[in-house]
Write a protein that holds these residues in place. Structure first.
Motif, mmCIF file in Angstrom:
data_model
loop_
_atom_site.group_PDB
_atom_site.id
_atom_site.type_symbol
_atom_site.label_atom_id
_atom_site.label_comp_id
_atom_site.label_asym_id
_atom_site.label_seq_id
_atom_site.Cartn_x
_atom_site.Cartn_y
_atom_site.Cartn_z
ATOM 1 N N SER A 39 0.846 -1.195 0.000
ATOM 2 C CA SER A 39 0.000 0.000 0.000
ATOM 3 C C SER A 39 0.879 1.242 0.000
ATOM 4 O O SER A 39 0.504 2.285 0.468
ATOM 5 N N LYS A 82 -0.326 4.710 -1.727
ATOM 6 C CA LYS A 82 -1.753 5.035 -1.594
ATOM 7 C C LYS A 82 -1.998 6.484 -2.003
ATOM 8 O O LYS A 82 -1.371 7.383 -1.440
ATOM 9 N N SER A 91 -7.802 8.558 -1.419
ATOM 10 C CA SER A 91 -8.505 7.592 -0.584
ATOM 11 C C SER A 91 -8.849 8.191 0.776
ATOM 12 O O SER A 91 -9.759 7.779 1.445
ATOM 13 N N LEU A 92 -8.097 9.180 1.137
ATOM 14 C CA LEU A 92 -8.358 9.850 2.403
ATOM 15 C C LEU A 92 -9.725 10.525 2.378
ATOM 16 O O LEU A 92 -10.408 10.624 3.384
ATOM 17 N N ILE A 131 -12.919 8.049 2.302
ATOM 18 C CA ILE A 131 -12.905 7.135 3.436
ATOM 19 C C ILE A 131 -14.283 6.880 4.043
ATOM 20 O O ILE A 131 -14.606 5.775 4.448
ATOM 21 N N MET A 149 -10.641 1.650 9.735
ATOM 22 C CA MET A 149 -10.421 2.892 8.987
ATOM 23 C C MET A 149 -10.453 4.102 9.912
ATOM 24 O O MET A 149 -9.560 4.933 9.920
ATOM 25 N N SER A 209 -7.423 4.167 12.241
ATOM 26 C CA SER A 209 -6.162 4.608 11.669
ATOM 27 C C SER A 209 -6.248 6.069 11.237
ATOM 28 O O SER A 209 -5.294 6.826 11.374
ATOM 29 N N ARG A 215 -5.875 8.258 14.172
ATOM 30 C CA ARG A 215 -4.480 8.304 14.606
ATOM 31 C C ARG A 215 -3.662 9.188 13.679
ATOM 32 O O ARG A 215 -2.840 9.973 14.112
ATOM 33 N N LEU A 216 -3.950 8.971 12.414
ATOM 34 C CA LEU A 216 -3.232 9.744 11.418
ATOM 35 C C LEU A 216 -3.392 11.226 11.689
ATOM 36 O O LEU A 216 -2.433 11.997 11.724
#
Lengths: 348, 477
Positions: free
Chosen positions: B2, B5, B9-10, B13, B22, B25, B28-29
């Protein structure tokens, strides 16, 4: 043989391939822009954005890579603009590109001259001495009317621009011309910082005593940084005057502009090539966005003057937040985000 | 794999099928890296969105748009708020009292320039396309720097650039500068009229011989504009001339005034702007130079220039193209239709009728009348900048017409043409009595016949440098 310990490894030194890719994709997008962007975006947003990125690059080479602080950026831009103008007016046969190059070279010489104090002093004191350049050059260009071709009001208006018969008169062509120059300078600069010279600069920046011990000629390295940086800044100044504003007067290159460029590299990221673009985008776009928002708020009756002051407060606050939270600037944030995205979603 | 990426995609989501991991993460991101940036990005997005929703209601009968590159903050805010306040109030008056110009409503929006050239250019580009379909009529930046920077753009975009009482002198020659209009008074006419006045005070122009005159000017393109023409006048009339520059913004003039004290001139001509003016008057008092031998130019003539100087300003003389005060029918009408109903633009109503405000009103009258002239030719509908330009060029305001407008004595008779984009060239002199400006002279004309060849030479040199072929004004329609 002693080894140098680089105290704070900076960005992008080790990722030339990715950087190249990113720059290539970015430029492809920018080149495709005239097809979709309106005239307003081209001439009032994207053109100054590109030129300020270039000025940021110039200062970043000096401050971010070679560690020499300077507040004379706007003065060197003025030198570039006036030198280019004088070559264009007094030597009629030269092509515009030659004018630009010669303007850059003159700026490099002046920059080196004002870089001489860096052989003895550094940090805060060097800032003060480059500040002298800022005031002296502005005064000189105002005082000696020869520089402005004896124009009574001291305002230069850009001569007609054209290269090999290609007339640069419309917003699209001005944008393309600026884009072309910016691409070339950025490509050269990004390979320069990975060359031996670039590594010498970083060695001097990180610890000049250690650099001297391993045999790097400190004085020459610093002066070269001033020369190369001023060359780039001079070209940015010429573009600012002729491809963006279309006119130039000494007060257009005042201390405010120097600070603006300094903010670009602080916000974008010291010692980063791509950071100049982020910083310039921030500096150019945020005030415009705020001003548009002010227009919207004024429509519902909020006082326009107050909004303008509010905008300044917001801008200042954001800069302080950046300095505290992320001294390495937007470039660092982008790098971290990219790292995370690469690992995501397997681990965060 | 991945690794690469895409960022997209962010964004998609929310629609993904595995919400838990999802969201986890993602959060967290964000927490780890974006929290700092998120605030900034969020603010920017909100503001950008705000920008897109900037709309106002459109009138059915058509509208004419005036883009206003105004400045309400910064060192020259007093000039900006007064001028644009008067301009806007006059347009309000036309809309409320007359229902627009022949049924065409006036509309406008402001963009703050802070008197800074880059911002002025950005504003110009932002506003020039018109508003909600209403075409832009003309730009009025009230800044020499911004005007210089937009001369080429205005010409290319076919949008008149109005620099009332200031601007580039040689743009008076409309053959070379078809879109630029230094209405009423260009800088050369201004100093020429002042010299003529000093002449009458010295018993005729021959009395100027041997007189000592000092010109104290603002260190900017505006200030330096008149250096060469003053030299010519000095040579012609035989007075001793010293020109002294005051660096922008002019809040420190000690050395300049000591110098003046040493020269001990008969007259000082003050070509100031903003804060430079009160400081000059105070410094003059310190070195003992009498205020009634200082003559302020067209940008040293407002209440805001003399009030801060207090006593030092008493007796100070200045020129004006438009007396201050509210005793004109047009200002009474503004009071009745705009100020009293609470729709006035000034935040401080006490400034109603001051010099800057009245200049804004004069500017409004000239813009609106140009539009009216153009409508007579092109029809009563919203007009393009190119058509309004024709209106400016054929503007002809005589005293009967000014009387109809309620502006007799406020605006000087003005007749423009292809070769003359200035029109008037006359000023009146006023003296500050500590409370009010008192008009002390009738209209004093500049020596326009003397200035014309200088202007033409300069304009032709510009045309040559820029590769412009001047229009043939004898054939112009």
């Amino acid at each position: 043989m002693s080894t140098i310990v680089i105290r704070r490894p900076r960005l992008n030194v080790a990722a030339p391939a990715t950087l190249g890719l990113v720059i290539a994709v970015g430029l492809a997008i920018l080149a495709a822009v005239p097809g979709v962007a309106s005239e307003y975006w081209l001439s009032a947003v994207l053109t100054p954005f590109l030129i300020l990125s270039l000025a940021g690059l110039g200062l970043n080479l000096l401050t971010g890579y070679a560690g020499q602080l300077s507040l004379g950026t706007a003065a060197f831009m003025a030198v570039g603009a006036y030198a280019t103008y004088n070559f264009a007016v007094r030597v009629p046969g030269l092509s515009l590109l030659a004018d630009l190059l010669l303007g850059g070279l003159i700026t490099a010489i002046i920059g080196t001259l004002f870089g001489l104090p860096s052989l003895r002093i550094k940090g805060f004191y060097l800032i003060a001495s480059t500040l002298a350049a800022q005031f002296f050059i502005e005064w000189l260009l105002t005082k000696v009317s020869w520089f402005s071709n004896d124009d009574t009001s001291g305002v230069l208006s850009a001569p007609r621009l054209s290269i090999f018969g290609w007339s640069i008169a419309t917003p699209v062509s001005r944008y393309q011309f600026v884009l072309g120059v910016v691409v070339v300078v950025f490509v050269v600069a990004s390979s320069l910082v990975r060359s031996e010279l670039g590594r010498r600069w970083m060695a001097v920046r990180d610890m000049d005593t250690a650099a001297a011990v391993i045999g790097i000629p400190i004085g020459r390295t610093k002066l070269l940084a001033f020369a190369v940086s001023s060359f780039v800044i001079g070209i940015a100044g010429a573009l600012w005057a002729f491809a963006y504003l279309g006119t130039v007067e000494p007060h257009g290159f005042d201390l405010n502009l120097s600070f603006e460029v300094l903010f670009i590299i602080i916000i974008g990221g010291m010692g980063s090539i791509a950071g100049n673009f982020y910083g310039a985008a921030f500096i150019v776009l945020l005030p415009i966005a705020l001003s548009h928002a002010a227009g919207a708020l004024a429509a519902i009756g909020v006082d326009v003057g107050q909004l303008q002051n509010l905008q300044k407060i917001l801008f200042g606050t954001l800069i302080i937040v950046f300095l505290i939270k992320e001294p390495d600037g937007l470039a660092r944030l982008v790098q971290i985000a990219r790292q995370r995205l690469r690992n995501w979603p397997l681990r965060a | 794999m991945s690794a690469q990426k895409p960022l997209i995609s962010l964004i998609s989501i929310q629609a993904n099928t595995d919400p838990f991991s999802m969201t986890l993460s993602l959060s967290r991101l964000f927490r780890a890296t974006w929290s700092r940036a998120a605030g900034i990005a969020g603010i920017s997005l909100v503001l950008a969105a705000g920008a897109l929703t900037t709309t106002s209601t459109a009138y059915a009968g058509g509208e004419e748009y005036f883009p206003l590159q105004s400045y309400r903050v910064g060192p020259y805010a007093a000039g900006g708020t007064g001028f644009f306040g008067g301009f806007i109030d006059y347009m309000q008056l036309i809309n409320t009292r007359d229902g627009g110009v022949n049924g065409v409503k006036l509309t406008w929006s402001e963009c703050e320039t802070e008197y800074v050239v880059e911002k002025g250019v950005e504003c110009y580009e932002r506003l020039k396309a018109g508003l909600n379909g209403a075409p832009a009529a003309a730009t009025n930046p009230l800044s020499v720097g911004i005007a210089y920077a937009t001369i080429d753009r205005s010409t290319a975009d076919k949008l008149p650039l109005i620099t009332i009482n200031h601007g580039r002198t040689d743009s008076t020659d409309g053959a070379v500068f078809p879109y630029v209009f230094p209405l009423q008074l260009n800088p050369y006419s201004e100093v020429s009229a002042i010299i003529n006045y000093i002449g009458t005070q010295s018993g005729g122009l021959q009395g100027l011989k041997g007189k000592k005159i000092v010109v104290l000017y603002h260190g900017s393109p505006y200030g330096r504009e008149t250096i060469p023409v003053l030299d010519i006048l000095a040579k012609k009339y035989g007075f001793e001339l010293t020109q002294i520059e005051v660096p922008h913004p002019g809040n420190e003039q000690g050395s300049q005034w000591l110098n003046i004290h040493r020269i001990n001139p008969d007259w000082v001509i003050l070509r100031g702007w903003g804060v430079m003016n009160p400081v000059a008057l105070k410094s003059a008092q310190k070195v003992g130079f009498p205020a009634n031998h200082i003559i302020g130019n067209i940008w040293s003539n407002s209440e805001e220039d003399v009030r801060p100087a207090g006593d030092a300003a008493k007796g100070f003389i200045s020129i004006t193209t438009h007396p201050s005060g509210t005793n004109y029918p047009v200002l009474q009408a503004i009071d009745q239709y705009v100020i009293k109903p609470g729709k006035g633009n000034l935040s401080d109503p006490a400034r109603f009728g001051t010099v800057y405000y009245n200049l804004g009103v004069v500017n409004g009258i000239l813009n609106v009348e140009a539009l009216r002239v153009a409508q007579a030719k092109y029809g009563n509908k919203p007009l393009t900048g190119e058509q309004v330009r024709w209106g400016f060029e054929h503007l002809d305001l005589d005293n009967p017409r000014l009387k109809q407008l309620g502006a007799l004595g406020l605006v000087q008779p003005l007749k423009l043409s292809c070769s003359d984009h200035e029109g008037g060239g006359a000023v009146r002199f006023q003296q500050w009595d500590g409370q009010h400006w008192k008009v002390i002279s009738d209209w004093v004309q500049a020596d326009r016949a003397l200035l014309r060849p200088i202007i033409e030479n300069s304009a032709n040199a510009y045309a040559k440098e820029k590769g412009i072929t001047p229009r043939d004004c004898s054939k112009d329609l």
